[in-house]
Write an enzyme that holds these catalytic residues in place. Structure first.
Site, PDB file in Angstrom:
ATOM      1  CG  ASP A 173      -0.295  -0.239   2.531  1.00 40.70           C
ATOM      2  OD1 ASP A 173       0.931  -0.501   2.563  1.00 40.70           O
ATOM      3  OD2 ASP A 173      -0.988  -0.184   3.566  1.00 40.70           O
ATOM      4  CG  ASP A 207       6.381   5.975   6.601  1.00 37.07           C
ATOM      5  OD1 ASP A 207       7.197   6.883   6.429  1.00 37.07           O
ATOM      6  OD2 ASP A 207       5.623   5.947   7.583  1.00 37.07           O
ATOM      7  CG  PHE A 243      -1.036   8.726   9.731  1.00 38.16           C
ATOM      8  CD1 PHE A 243      -0.208   7.617   9.772  1.00 38.16           C
ATOM      9  CD2 PHE A 243      -2.398   8.554   9.924  1.00 38.16           C
ATOM     10  CE1 PHE A 243      -0.719   6.355  10.005  1.00 38.16           C
ATOM     11  CE2 PHE A 243      -2.924   7.287  10.169  1.00 38.16           C
ATOM     12  CZ  PHE A 243      -2.082   6.194  10.206  1.00 38.16           C
ATOM     13  NE  ARG A 286      -7.155  -2.430   7.886  1.00 37.46           N
ATOM     14  CZ  ARG A 286      -5.829  -2.346   7.924  1.00 37.46           C
ATOM     15  NH1 ARG A 286      -5.180  -1.852   6.896  1.00 37.46           N
ATOM     16  NH2 ARG A 286      -5.165  -2.739   8.985  1.00 37.46           N
TER      17      ARG A 286
END
Ligand code: IMP
Length: 223
Positions: A126, A129, A190, A203
């Protein structure tokens, strides 16, 4: 050869009322960074890029759960337009606690990796980071892995390993690792939605969105 991400500027924010979004999320979110329509069209292009790179080869897609489930489903949908066949499996990995990477890679279904032997593996993620999940010095309890999930997959002798990630985050904490195919490069914020969660919530938000302070507080993990 792969896909370079679309650069999402630091100030790219759409007001919640500029897109359709279920009412139940409105108080918990502050803005939308990437709309579901942009995501969908970008994935169609990523599928085309993947198909060109793997021309004539069977790909083995490895979906990293839970966050990549939406991205994976749409990617498979678009890959299916092409003649090449592909196989897939799922692996659950978690390294995140709330909004901070914990640096500990937890893999609960290592047995899935027995299926990658001799295959051209495309890991579907997904977001990248810090990149600890993909290539950090992480460990499964009782077992040390060098090179994160990629390192672990390589131990199972695949023919090749590449990665595709919907998002990459522009952060100084990234360890230098970047995916071969990437959808969007986003600012160091975020984000939730389209599979990404905050303490297992949000989600199913259709867009990539930014949380409000109220939402962050409301769903903070109770110590
Ligand atoms: P990394 O190991 O720091 O690259 O983090 C990768 C994982 O952390 C991703 O697969 C996500 O599950 C999670 N993650 C990183 N950034 C975010 C974010 O902004 N929102 C939600 N989850 C995130």
């Amino acid at each position: 050869m792969g896909s370079e991400p679309i650069f999402v500027p630091d100030d790219q924010r759409y007001a919640l009322n500029q897109f359709e979004i279920p009412k139940k999320y409105v108080k918990d979110l502050s803005s939308i960074m990437i709309s579901s329509g942009q995501i969908n069209n970008r994935i169609e292009k990523l599928a085309k890029d993947v198909n060109e790179v793997y021309a004539g080869k069977d790909i083995f897609l490895l979906c990293v759960l839970k966050g990549a489930f939406n991205f994976f489903a749409d990617l498979v949908h678009f890959l299916d337009k092409y003649d090449d066949t592909f196989g897939f499996d799922f692996i659950r990995v978690s390294s995140y606690d709330g909004r901070k990477s914990t640096g500990e890679l937890m893999i609960t279904e290592e047995h899935v990796l027995k299926n990658v032997v001799g295959k051209d593996v495309l890991v579907v993620e997904d977001i990248v980071d810090s990149a600890l999940t993909m290539s950090g010095l992480s460990y499964i309890p009782g077992k040390e892995i060098t090179g994160g999930l990629i390192g672990l997959i390589k131990k199972y002798n695949p023919e090749s390993v590449r990665t595709i990630s919907l998002l990459t985050k522009r952060t100084d904490e990234n360890n230098g690792y970047q995916p071969d195919f990437a959808g969007f490069s986003i600012p160091n914020e975020f984000v939730v939605g389209y599979g990404l969660d905050y303490n297992q919530r949000f989600r199913s938000v259709p867009h990539i969105a930014i949380m409000s302070e109220a939402g962050i507080k409301k769903y903070e993990k109770k110590k």
